[in-house]
Design a protein around this motif. Structure first.
Motif, short mmCIF file in Angstrom:
data_model
loop_
_atom_site.label_atom_id
_atom_site.label_comp_id
_atom_site.label_asym_id
_atom_site.label_seq_id
_atom_site.Cartn_x
_atom_site.Cartn_y
_atom_site.Cartn_z
N PRO A 46 0.65 -1.43 0.46
CA PRO A 46 0.03 -0.67 0.24
C PRO A 46 1.03 1.29 -0.41
O PRO A 46 1.28 1.64 1.29
CB PRO A 46 -0.51 -0.18 1.29
N TYR A 47 1.14 1.27 -1.63
CA TYR A 47 2.76 2.54 -1.30
C TYR A 47 2.11 3.79 -0.88
O TYR A 47 2.57 4.71 -0.29
CB TYR A 47 3.17 3.00 -2.62
N LYS A 48 0.53 4.00 -1.41
CA LYS A 48 0.02 5.38 -0.76
C LYS A 48 -0.89 5.49 1.19
O LYS A 48 -0.30 6.54 1.45
CB LYS A 48 -1.97 5.07 -1.20
N ALA A 92 16.38 8.41 -6.79
CA ALA A 92 18.13 7.98 -6.71
C ALA A 92 18.28 6.72 -6.86
O ALA A 92 17.91 6.23 -5.67
CB ALA A 92 19.39 8.94 -6.15
N ASP A 93 18.61 6.09 -7.09
CA ASP A 93 18.40 4.30 -6.72
C ASP A 93 20.29 3.62 -7.58
O ASP A 93 20.94 4.03 -8.42
CB ASP A 93 17.31 3.40 -7.16
N LEU A 94 19.92 2.71 -6.77
CA LEU A 94 21.56 1.98 -7.17
C LEU A 94 21.60 1.10 -8.83
O LEU A 94 22.51 1.46 -9.15
CB LEU A 94 22.09 1.33 -6.00
N ASP A 115 24.90 5.92 -5.84
CA ASP A 115 25.53 4.74 -4.32
C ASP A 115 24.44 5.51 -3.54
O ASP A 115 25.54 6.47 -2.54
CB ASP A 115 26.58 4.41 -4.54
N ALA A 116 23.84 5.38 -2.53
CA ALA A 116 23.60 5.71 -1.61
C ALA A 116 24.49 6.24 -0.24
O ALA A 116 24.95 7.50 0.78
CB ALA A 116 22.23 5.37 -0.52
N SER A 117 25.68 5.10 -0.57
CA SER A 117 26.28 5.25 0.85
C SER A 117 27.68 6.15 0.24
O SER A 117 28.35 6.60 0.93
CB SER A 117 26.98 3.77 0.80
C1 SAM Z 1 13.61 -2.37 -1.73
S1 SAM Z 1 13.84 -1.94 -2.63
C2 SAM Z 1 13.10 -0.58 -2.07
C3 SAM Z 1 12.76 0.47 -3.34
C4 SAM Z 1 11.78 1.35 -2.83
N1 SAM Z 1 12.14 2.56 -2.08
C5 SAM Z 1 10.51 1.21 -2.47
O1 SAM Z 1 9.57 1.56 -2.05
O2 SAM Z 1 9.51 0.55 -3.93
C6 SAM Z 1 15.69 -1.72 -2.13
C7 SAM Z 1 16.19 -0.28 -2.80
O3 SAM Z 1 17.45 -0.22 -2.64
C8 SAM Z 1 18.18 -0.15 -3.68
N2 SAM Z 1 20.03 -0.43 -2.81
C9 SAM Z 1 20.15 -0.99 -2.85
N3 SAM Z 1 21.49 -0.88 -2.39
C10 SAM Z 1 21.53 0.52 -2.52
C11 SAM Z 1 22.54 1.71 -2.89
N4 SAM Z 1 23.30 1.04 -1.56
N5 SAM Z 1 22.08 2.62 -3.20
C12 SAM Z 1 21.16 3.09 -3.29
N6 SAM Z 1 20.18 2.24 -3.81
C13 SAM Z 1 20.65 1.65 -3.39
C14 SAM Z 1 18.48 -1.33 -4.35
O4 SAM Z 1 18.74 -0.96 -6.17
C15 SAM Z 1 16.64 -0.89 -4.72
O5 SAM Z 1 15.85 -0.49 -5.31
#
Ligand code: SAM
Length: 270
Positions: A46-48, A92-94, A115-117
């Motif tokens: 339920p994203y909303k 932003a996503d890896l 990369d979030a890190s």
């Molecule tokens: C469980 S999914 C959730 C995606 C989104 N936030 C959602 O609510 O649908 C986890 C996400 O984290 C991303 N992820 C994992 N490690 C990451 C990193 N170091 N930097 C950025 N994104 C990352 C993955 O590529 C994936 O898209």
């Protein structure tokens, strides 16, 4: 690759696969082949309501952000919902394959790989950073999570706010991810088995998928890893990154976490 029944069975017998000594490349092999199927897989999420809760947290902390980053945005479901609600959002996503699907949301989420890190974000350019659905559990190395928090802090303007959730050790230990839908009718079949490594606080999830819809059948596997961080560890890291007020909530409530919390939301204020 087609999995043989004997391979599926060996998993279910509980054979424990190894954990790599070191995770050098974050995210290698995660959220790649699954990307085209991710939204289908999450169709019951339920994203909303999740965004309702994030907005309720903003209100509770007296923040009305304009410029928002959806960090680890995946295919952009959260960010797209935030755009619909009037925020100016960037994702932003890896995983590049996941980012590609941000364009297909309605409304589309502008997004890039990052990369979030090692966040490459302009200083004080954002009012809020939001990272939902245990995305930051994928950062397996505490110094890398610390670097993520520091980068987020730098990217926030004065009075900026960071909201994210993490699965707790309780959830990861309890085999939350051991599940399948093999008896269902969905053309996307999956069978997942998780293993908990207490000395590393890491959960390994072996995921098998089979797409039986148009263009199929197509089978593939992914191995995911999530690390559990204790509440005190997270708060300590957030404080070290510079956040001045840090609050933890038992998931989807305004109550503090308890020993039975399986998901904790953190609100960190600059
Ligand atoms: C469980 S999914 C959730 C995606 C989104 N936030 C959602 O609510 O649908 C986890 C996400 O984290 C991303 N992820 C994992 N490690 C990451 C990193 N170091 N930097 C950025 N994104 C990352 C993955 O590529 C994936 O898209």
């Amino acid at each position: 690759m087609r999995l043989k029944l004997s391979q599926i069975w060996s998993r279910w017998r509980g054979d424990k696969p190894p954990l790599p000594e070191q995770f050098t490349k974050p995210g290698s092999g995660e959220f790649a082949e699954v990307a085209p199927y991710y939204d289908r897989l999450m169709s019951a999420v339920p994203y909303k309501s999740w965004v309702d809760y994030a907005e309720a947290l903003l209100q509770r902390h007296n923040r009305q952000p304009r410029r928002v980053l959806d960090l680890a945005c995946g295919t952009g479901r959260v960010g797209s919902e935030l755009i619909r609600r009037g925020y100016q959002v960037f994702g932003a996503d890896l995983s590049e394959p996941m980012v590609r699907y941000c364009r297909t949301q309605n409304p589309p989420l502008p997004a890039a790989t990052m990369d979030a890190s090692r966040p490459a974000l302009a200083r004080e350019s954002l009012d809020s950073v939001v990272s939902l659905y245990d995305s930051l559990n994928y950062i397996l190395d505490p110094p890398a999570l610390q670097s993520c928090f520091a980068g987020v802090w730098r990217s926030l303007a004065d009075e900026g706010i960071f909201i994210f959730d993490l699965n707790t050790a309780l959830a990861l230990r309890a085999g939350l991810f051991t599940q399948d839908n093999l008896r269902g009718r969905d053309p996307l079949k999956y069978s997942w088995k998780s293993h908990w490594y207490p000395d590393r606080e890491i959960c390994r999830i072996d995921m098998w998928f089979r797409w039986e819809g148009s263009g199929g059948p197509h089978e593939f596997e992914e191995v995911h890893y999530e690390r559990a961080y204790s509440e005190s560890e997270v708060k300590h890291m957030l404080a070290a990154a510079g956040f001045s007020a840090i609050t933890a909530y038992n998931g989807y409530t305004f109550k503090p976490p308890t020993a039975r919390s399986d998901r904790i939301f953190y609100v960190a204020e600059k």
